[in-house]
Scaffold this motif. Sequence first.
Motif, PDB file in Angstrom:
ATOM      1  N   ILE A  37       0.825  -1.216   0.000  1.00 43.97           N
ATOM      2  CA  ILE A  37       0.000   0.000   0.000  1.00 43.97           C
ATOM      3  C   ILE A  37       0.857   1.263   0.000  1.00 43.97           C
ATOM      4  O   ILE A  37       0.446   2.301  -0.491  1.00 43.97           O
ATOM      5  CB  ILE A  37      -1.007  -0.009   1.172  1.00 43.97           C
ATOM      6  CG1 ILE A  37      -2.188   0.924   0.875  1.00 43.97           C
ATOM      7  CG2 ILE A  37      -0.347   0.371   2.497  1.00 43.97           C
ATOM      8  CD1 ILE A  37      -3.355   0.771   1.816  1.00 43.97           C
ATOM      9  N   HIS A  38       2.073   1.167   0.510  1.00 40.51           N
ATOM     10  CA  HIS A  38       2.946   2.335   0.570  1.00 40.51           C
ATOM     11  C   HIS A  38       3.785   2.530  -0.694  1.00 40.51           C
ATOM     12  O   HIS A  38       4.527   3.500  -0.802  1.00 40.51           O
ATOM     13  CB  HIS A  38       3.832   2.263   1.816  1.00 40.51           C
ATOM     14  CG  HIS A  38       3.042   2.453   3.071  1.00 40.51           C
ATOM     15  ND1 HIS A  38       2.543   3.676   3.462  1.00 40.51           N
ATOM     16  CD2 HIS A  38       2.616   1.567   3.999  1.00 40.51           C
ATOM     17  CE1 HIS A  38       1.868   3.540   4.577  1.00 40.51           C
ATOM     18  NE2 HIS A  38       1.892   2.273   4.928  1.00 40.51           N
ATOM     19  N   LEU A  39       3.671   1.621  -1.641  1.00 35.63           N
ATOM     20  CA  LEU A  39       4.355   1.775  -2.924  1.00 35.63           C
ATOM     21  C   LEU A  39       3.494   2.617  -3.860  1.00 35.63           C
ATOM     22  O   LEU A  39       2.270   2.622  -3.761  1.00 35.63           O
ATOM     23  CB  LEU A  39       4.619   0.407  -3.556  1.00 35.63           C
ATOM     24  CG  LEU A  39       5.492  -0.557  -2.745  1.00 35.63           C
ATOM     25  CD1 LEU A  39       5.523  -1.922  -3.423  1.00 35.63           C
ATOM     26  CD2 LEU A  39       6.887   0.001  -2.565  1.00 35.63           C
ATOM     27  N   ALA A  40       4.114   3.290  -4.783  1.00 32.98           N
ATOM     28  CA  ALA A  40       3.368   4.093  -5.759  1.00 32.98           C
ATOM     29  C   ALA A  40       2.574   3.164  -6.677  1.00 32.98           C
ATOM     30  O   ALA A  40       3.004   2.045  -6.963  1.00 32.98           O
ATOM     31  CB  ALA A  40       4.340   4.926  -6.581  1.00 32.98           C
ATOM     32  N   PRO A  41       1.416   3.623  -7.157  1.00 30.68           N
ATOM     33  CA  PRO A  41       0.660   2.823  -8.120  1.00 30.68           C
ATOM     34  C   PRO A  41       1.507   2.536  -9.359  1.00 30.68           C
ATOM     35  O   PRO A  41       2.293   3.374  -9.789  1.00 30.68           O
ATOM     36  CB  PRO A  41      -0.536   3.703  -8.474  1.00 30.68           C
ATOM     37  CG  PRO A  41      -0.657   4.669  -7.360  1.00 30.68           C
ATOM     38  CD  PRO A  41       0.739   4.876  -6.843  1.00 30.68           C
ATOM     39  N   MET A  42       1.322   1.346  -9.922  1.00 26.61           N
ATOM     40  CA  MET A  42       2.129   0.941 -11.073  1.00 26.61           C
ATOM     41  C   MET A  42       1.465   1.228 -12.412  1.00 26.61           C
ATOM     42  O   MET A  42       2.135   1.461 -13.408  1.00 26.61           O
ATOM     43  CB  MET A  42       2.460  -0.547 -10.967  1.00 26.61           C
ATOM     44  CG  MET A  42       3.338  -0.845  -9.765  1.00 26.61           C
ATOM     45  SD  MET A  42       3.680  -2.586  -9.561  1.00 26.61           S
ATOM     46  CE  MET A  42       4.829  -2.845 -10.884  1.00 26.61           C
ATOM     47  N   GLU A  43       0.142   1.169 -12.459  1.00 29.14           N
ATOM     48  CA  GLU A  43      -0.548   1.303 -13.743  1.00 29.14           C
ATOM     49  C   GLU A  43      -1.358   2.574 -13.883  1.00 29.14           C
ATOM     50  O   GLU A  43      -1.647   3.000 -14.985  1.00 29.14           O
ATOM     51  CB  GLU A  43      -1.483   0.112 -13.960  1.00 29.14           C
ATOM     52  CG  GLU A  43      -0.765  -1.187 -14.173  1.00 29.14           C
ATOM     53  CD  GLU A  43      -1.725  -2.290 -14.605  1.00 29.14           C
ATOM     54  OE1 GLU A  43      -2.595  -2.031 -15.461  1.00 29.14           O
ATOM     55  OE2 GLU A  43      -1.597  -3.401 -14.085  1.00 29.14           O
TER      56      GLU A  43
END
Length: 187
Positions: A80-86
């Motif tokens: 959840i703390h990672l940036a969105p990928m798509e």
Amino acid sequence: ARQAGRLAHAYILFGPEGIGKRELAFDAARLLLCPEGGCNACGVCRRIETFNHADFRLIEREDGDKELKIEKIREMMREIHLAPMEGQNKVFVINECHLMNEESSNALLKTLEEPPANSYLFLLTEMPEALIDTIRSRCQEFRVPPKPAAEIASLLSIELGITDEESVFLAKMSEGSIGRARELHKQ
């Protein structure tokens, strides 16, 4: 809420088994992740439905487990703390959240206290009262209403290929739950 820019970061969707909580959460995911706002036809929408979208996760307990274990929540917390990928958003659906143990609940609470921007959580449960109060206080609660009997009857007729009389009977007996109607048909 989306059009007004007032989406909450976390929702508790509650109601009886088979009422459509998961369907509603998936619809919300398509709305938040699809460039067309939930068209149900594009590759993004199809990948959500098949759990192949990089910014969508369904968190469930393992077969045979009685509880939703902390490892599942910790894995979600890392993602959840990672940036969105798509796209611009991330969506996490926690099925049967009332089965979280104390450790899992406390871990989730940390995420709810400081939610990352553009991340949305949908907690699905039959028993919102089983969740700790601090989780409930940080989420918007929404009771998923029963489906109209006519809608259930129509779905059953198409899906199961049964007569109109049988589908109407099952729809009335289901108390607004398509899942219950399907189970009644099996019996």
